[in-house]
Each structure stands twice: as structure tokens, then as C-alpha cells.
Scaffold this motif. Structure first.
Motif, PDB file in Angstrom:
ATOM      1  N   GLN A  22      73.880   6.989 -56.556  1.00 30.31           N
ATOM      2  CA  GLN A  22      74.183   7.859 -55.435  1.00 30.31           C
ATOM      3  C   GLN A  22      73.177   9.212 -55.749  1.00 30.31           C
ATOM      4  N   VAL A  23      72.616   9.382 -54.543  1.00 29.49           N
ATOM      5  CA  VAL A  23      71.766  10.716 -54.627  1.00 29.49           C
ATOM      6  C   VAL A  23      72.638  11.800 -53.937  1.00 29.49           C
ATOM      7  N   GLY A  24      72.529  12.780 -54.869  1.00 30.50           N
ATOM      8  CA  GLY A  24      73.368  14.139 -54.364  1.00 30.50           C
ATOM      9  C   GLY A  24      72.598  15.333 -54.151  1.00 30.50           C
ATOM     10  N   LYS A  25      73.177  16.255 -54.364  1.00 36.68           N
ATOM     11  CA  LYS A  25      72.479  17.579 -53.997  1.00 36.68           C
ATOM     12  C   LYS A  25      71.149  17.770 -54.554  1.00 36.68           C
ATOM     13  N   CYS A  54      73.498  16.019 -49.931  1.00 38.32           N
ATOM     14  CA  CYS A  54      72.172  15.967 -50.340  1.00 38.32           C
ATOM     15  C   CYS A  54      71.278  16.568 -48.993  1.00 38.32           C
ATOM     16  N   MET A  55      70.343  17.627 -49.228  1.00 39.14           N
ATOM     17  CA  MET A  55      69.497  18.387 -48.149  1.00 39.14           C
ATOM     18  C   MET A  55      68.493  17.397 -47.538  1.00 39.14           C
ATOM     19  N   GLU A  56      68.029  16.410 -48.288  1.00 35.82           N
ATOM     20  CA  GLU A  56      66.740  15.565 -48.060  1.00 35.82           C
ATOM     21  C   GLU A  56      67.219  14.432 -46.969  1.00 35.82           C
ATOM     22  N   GLU A  57      66.349  14.158 -46.067  1.00 33.03           N
ATOM     23  CA  GLU A  57      66.637  12.790 -45.315  1.00 33.03           C
ATOM     24  C   GLU A  57      66.441  11.604 -46.058  1.00 33.03           C
ATOM     25  N   PRO A  58      67.529  10.753 -45.744  1.00 35.02           N
ATOM     26  CA  PRO A  58      67.464   9.267 -46.447  1.00 35.02           C
ATOM     27  C   PRO A  58      66.225   8.654 -46.447  1.00 35.02           C
ATOM     28  N   ARG A  59      65.528   8.764 -45.270  1.00 35.77           N
ATOM     29  CA  ARG A  59      64.012   8.137 -45.284  1.00 35.77           C
ATOM     30  C   ARG A  59      63.179   8.895 -46.395  1.00 35.77           C
ATOM     31  N   ASP A  60      63.236  10.283 -46.417  1.00 39.43           N
ATOM     32  CA  ASP A  60      62.463  10.633 -47.453  1.00 39.43           C
ATOM     33  C   ASP A  60      62.519  10.329 -48.564  1.00 39.43           C
ATOM     34  N   ILE A  61      63.838  10.324 -49.199  1.00 39.80           N
ATOM     35  CA  ILE A  61      64.326   9.956 -50.281  1.00 39.80           C
ATOM     36  C   ILE A  61      63.899   8.577 -50.741  1.00 39.80           C
ATOM     37  N   ALA A  62      64.106   7.727 -49.619  1.00 36.82           N
ATOM     38  CA  ALA A  62      63.711   6.218 -49.697  1.00 36.82           C
ATOM     39  C   ALA A  62      62.172   6.099 -50.239  1.00 36.82           C
ATOM     40  N   ALA A  63      61.536   6.881 -49.612  1.00 39.12           N
ATOM     41  CA  ALA A  63      59.979   6.942 -49.700  1.00 39.12           C
ATOM     42  C   ALA A  63      59.798   7.302 -50.984  1.00 39.12           C
ATOM     43  N   GLU A  64      60.568   8.318 -51.559  1.00 40.46           N
ATOM     44  CA  GLU A  64      60.111   8.785 -52.850  1.00 40.46           C
ATOM     45  C   GLU A  64      60.699   7.869 -54.043  1.00 40.46           C
ATOM     46  N   LEU A  65      61.662   7.193 -53.718  1.00 41.56           N
ATOM     47  CA  LEU A  65      62.254   6.137 -54.753  1.00 41.56           C
ATOM     48  C   LEU A  65      61.023   4.929 -54.744  1.00 41.56           C
ATOM     49  N   ALA A  66      60.777   4.620 -53.498  1.00 41.88           N
ATOM     50  CA  ALA A  66      59.947   3.420 -53.534  1.00 41.88           C
ATOM     51  C   ALA A  66      58.695   3.604 -54.035  1.00 41.88           C
ATOM     52  N   GLU A  67      58.093   4.919 -53.940  1.00 37.89           N
ATOM     53  CA  GLU A  67      56.610   5.178 -54.707  1.00 37.89           C
ATOM     54  C   GLU A  67      57.198   5.341 -56.165  1.00 37.89           C
ATOM     55  N   GLY A  68      58.219   5.811 -56.551  1.00 40.11           N
ATOM     56  CA  GLY A  68      58.407   5.966 -58.008  1.00 40.11           C
ATOM     57  C   GLY A  68      58.749   4.754 -58.686  1.00 40.11           C
ATOM     58  N   THR A  69      59.048   3.635 -58.153  1.00 40.76           N
ATOM     59  CA  THR A  69      59.534   2.790 -58.877  1.00 40.76           C
ATOM     60  C   THR A  69      58.808   1.402 -58.442  1.00 40.76           C
ATOM     61  N   ILE A  73      60.866  -0.804 -49.465  1.00 41.72           N
ATOM     62  CA  ILE A  73      61.960  -0.262 -48.763  1.00 41.72           C
ATOM     63  C   ILE A  73      62.239  -1.458 -47.728  1.00 41.72           C
ATOM     64  N   VAL A  74      63.566  -2.291 -48.016  1.00 38.84           N
ATOM     65  CA  VAL A  74      63.999  -3.336 -47.187  1.00 38.84           C
ATOM     66  C   VAL A  74      64.690  -2.544 -45.783  1.00 38.84           C
ATOM     67  N   GLN A  75      65.195  -1.541 -45.978  1.00 41.51           N
ATOM     68  CA  GLN A  75      66.020  -0.717 -44.793  1.00 41.51           C
ATOM     69  C   GLN A  75      66.561   0.395 -45.255  1.00 41.51           C
ATOM     70  N   VAL A  76      66.732   1.359 -44.310  1.00 39.06           N
ATOM     71  CA  VAL A  76      67.358   2.617 -44.472  1.00 39.06           C
ATOM     72  C   VAL A  76      68.248   2.646 -43.083  1.00 39.06           C
ATOM     73  N   ILE A  77      69.506   2.559 -43.308  1.00 38.83           N
ATOM     74  CA  ILE A  77      70.491   2.602 -42.025  1.00 38.83           C
ATOM     75  C   ILE A  77      71.561   3.617 -42.769  1.00 38.83           C
ATOM     76  N   GLY A  78      71.535   4.769 -41.940  1.00 42.00           N
ATOM     77  CA  GLY A  78      72.580   5.708 -42.075  1.00 42.00           C
ATOM     78  C   GLY A  78      72.178   6.556 -43.553  1.00 42.00           C
ATOM     79  N   LYS A  79      73.045   6.492 -44.452  1.00 45.63           N
ATOM     80  CA  LYS A  79      72.845   7.072 -45.690  1.00 45.63           C
ATOM     81  C   LYS A  79      72.863   5.993 -46.635  1.00 45.63           C
ATOM     82  N   THR A  80      72.273   4.921 -46.388  1.00 44.45           N
ATOM     83  CA  THR A  80      72.321   3.991 -47.348  1.00 44.45           C
ATOM     84  C   THR A  80      70.721   3.302 -47.478  1.00 44.45           C
ATOM     85  N   ILE A  81      70.407   3.086 -48.560  1.00 44.68           N
ATOM     86  CA  ILE A  81      68.927   2.492 -48.635  1.00 44.68           C
ATOM     87  C   ILE A  81      69.151   1.277 -49.527  1.00 44.68           C
ATOM     88  N   VAL A  82      68.009   0.274 -49.061  1.00 41.57           N
ATOM     89  CA  VAL A  82      67.823  -0.957 -49.731  1.00 41.57           C
ATOM     90  C   VAL A  82      66.645  -0.969 -50.173  1.00 41.57           C
TER      91      VAL A  82
END
Length: 96
Positions: A22-25, A54-69, A73-82
Motif C-alpha cells: 500500500q502506498v500512503g501519505k 496519498c497526495m500523488e496520482e496513482p498513474r504517477d506512482i505507477a510510473a515511479e515504481l515501474a522505473e525504480g523496479t 505497468i500492466v494496468q492502473v485502474i482506480g487506485k490499484t496498480i498492477v
């Protein structure tokens, strides 16, 4: 880079998975990225949920996580990232 057919296949596999992280504050940070990288190496397919505080948008977080790991990114739907990353040692998912 994943094709549309591969993404559909991975979305179907991820449908029944529960979020592992879970990504929080605090948003995404090095500590979170390191743990996600370890988990995705073992599982290959991973769900991450973004909490409401969490103040950031899920798409931005997904991009950061994908770049870091170095994952896709398979999908971002609502507040869930795959995320998907092919494992070097524990390859269990065969892509079409």
C-alpha cells in the motif's frame, strides 16, 4: 514492452490477486521500491494499492515504481496498480 495481448493475459491473472503493498501519505520512496523489487522478483505479477491519504496520482506512482523496479505497468485502474517483471530465477508466468 508488453503487447496488448500480453497485458490482457496478465490482467486476467492479476484479477484474483490481493494487493501486496500500500502506498500512503509518504508516496513512493526508496524503501518501498526496494521491497517491491524483492517481491516482484519472486512473484512476477504484483498488485499495489494507493491509499486515499496519498497526495500523488496513482498513474504517477505507477510510473515511479515501474522505473525504480524496471517493471512494466500492466494496468492502473482506480487506485490499484498492477506491475509485471519477468523473474530471472522463479519464472512462473508464460506470456502469449
Amino acid at each position: 514492452m508488453l503487447t496488448g495481448k500480453q497485458k490482457r493475459h496478465l490482467r486476467a491473472l492479476a484479477h484474483h490477486l490481493d494487493p501486496v503493498f500500500q502506498v500512503g501519505k509518504g508516496g513512493s520512496n526508496e524503501h518501498l521500491i526496494r521491497h517491491i523489487n524483492e517481491a516482484i522478483e519472486k512473484r512476477e505479477l504484483l498488485k499495489v494499492s494507493v491509499l486515499n491519504n496519498c497526495m500523488e496520482e496513482p498513474r504517477d506512482i505507477a510510473a515511479e515504481l515501474a522505473e525504480g523496479t524496471d517493471a512494466d505497468i500492466v494496468q492502473v485502474i482506480g487506485k490499484t496498480i498492477v506491475l509485471y517483471k519477468e523473474s530471472k530465477d522463479h519464472k512462473t508466468i508464460e506470456l502469449p
